[in-house]
Enzyme design. Structure first.
Site, mmCIF file in Angstrom:
data_model
loop_
_atom_site.group_PDB
_atom_site.id
_atom_site.type_symbol
_atom_site.label_atom_id
_atom_site.label_comp_id
_atom_site.label_asym_id
_atom_site.label_seq_id
_atom_site.Cartn_x
_atom_site.Cartn_y
_atom_site.Cartn_z
ATOM 1 N N CYS A 88 5.495 5.967 -2.008
ATOM 2 C CA CYS A 88 5.837 7.193 -1.283
ATOM 3 C C CYS A 88 6.676 6.844 -0.048
ATOM 4 C CB CYS A 88 4.569 7.972 -0.941
ATOM 5 S SG CYS A 88 4.877 9.718 -0.569
ATOM 6 N N HIS A 102 1.299 8.062 -6.224
ATOM 7 C CA HIS A 102 0.308 7.243 -5.533
ATOM 8 C C HIS A 102 -0.704 6.619 -6.489
ATOM 9 C CE1 HIS A 102 1.075 8.390 -1.244
ATOM 10 N NE2 HIS A 102 1.621 9.448 -1.810
ATOM 11 N N GLU A 160 -2.729 4.258 -5.869
ATOM 12 C CA GLU A 160 -3.959 3.951 -5.137
ATOM 13 C C GLU A 160 -4.912 5.142 -5.074
ATOM 14 O OE1 GLU A 160 -1.412 5.759 -1.864
ATOM 15 O OE2 GLU A 160 -1.168 4.761 -3.798
#
EC number: 6.3.5.3
Length: 231
Positions: free
Chosen positions: A86, A196, A198
């Site tokens: 990002c 994302h 994560e």
């Protein structure tokens, strides 16, 4: 394997990344402040999402001038693994570690939801645990995720298999050129992506599809490390 999670003023996904490393592969991980200039300890450097320096001027434009980013450029040249997510992707393009730029979403709105991605290249250190063409679910959260580059650069990305992820056909959330969601450098050791991973390491989060990115990095490093040890 030692991981660094960079922290800039305005980073807000650094903790997510730290926890993703802890929970998905259990390797040593440190927060590294933007003033640091020595990254020699680390095998993989993670540039997190957020709003570095408040996204003033352009997203990632100020972060590129920090001490730590000078060391990231050096680490990339040495072949270490660099992953920007990002805002981290935006920082990597501003630092010229990746080509192109991230523009405002075509709908001019911040988009935050799950997205379907297609794995276009599963031969990188970041994607080796995925199948080529696999459709995975990874969330996005961005206002400037519209990837753009000129025609010559796009042709080069396509021919060199540097397009790592695309948004699934018909689901492009931001107007990104050629549905691009993530790219690599020519060497394949630097990857930037808007979604994302994560935030997708446990089913309770809605998807665990991001976990394979971190297991991929670890297995690639171990293979490289073991080969060096044999030599």
């Amino acid at each position: 394997m030692n991981f660094a999670v960079l922290v800039f003023p305005g980073s807000n996904c650094d903790i997510d990344l730290y926890k993703a490393i802890e929970d998905s592969i259990g390797e040593p991980v440190d927060y590294v402040w933007h003033t640091e200039s020595d990254l020699s300890k680390y095998d993989c450097i993670l540039v997190p999402g957020g709003f570095s320096y408040g996204d003033y001027l352009r997203c990632g434009a100020i972060a590129q001038f920090t001490n730590v980013m000078k060391s990231v450029v050096k680490a990339a040249e040495e072949g270490k693994y660099i992953l920007g997510i990002c805002n981290g992707f935006q920082v990597l393009t501003e630092a010229r570690l990746l080509p192109g730029a991230l523009l405002r979403n075509n709908g001019m709105k911040f988009r935050c939801h799950q997205t379907a991605l297609k794995v276009e290249n599963n031969t990188t250190a970041f994607t080796r645990d995925y199948a080529e063409g696999e459709i995975i679910t990874i969330p996005i959260a961005h206002g400037e995720g519209n990837y753009y580059c000129d025609d010559a650069t796009l042709k080069e990305l396509q021919e060199n298999k540097q397009i790592v992820f695309r948004y699934e056909a018909g689901s492009n959330p931001n107007g990104s050129l050629d549905d691009i969601a993530g790219i690599s450098n020519k060497a394949g050791n630097v990857v930037g992506m808007m979604p994302h991973p994560e935030r997708a390491v446990h089913e309770i989060l809605g998807s665990a599809d991001g976990k394979k990115m971190f297991t991929s990095i670890l297995s690639a490093w171990r293979e490289k490390h073991d080969a060096a040890a044999i030599r």
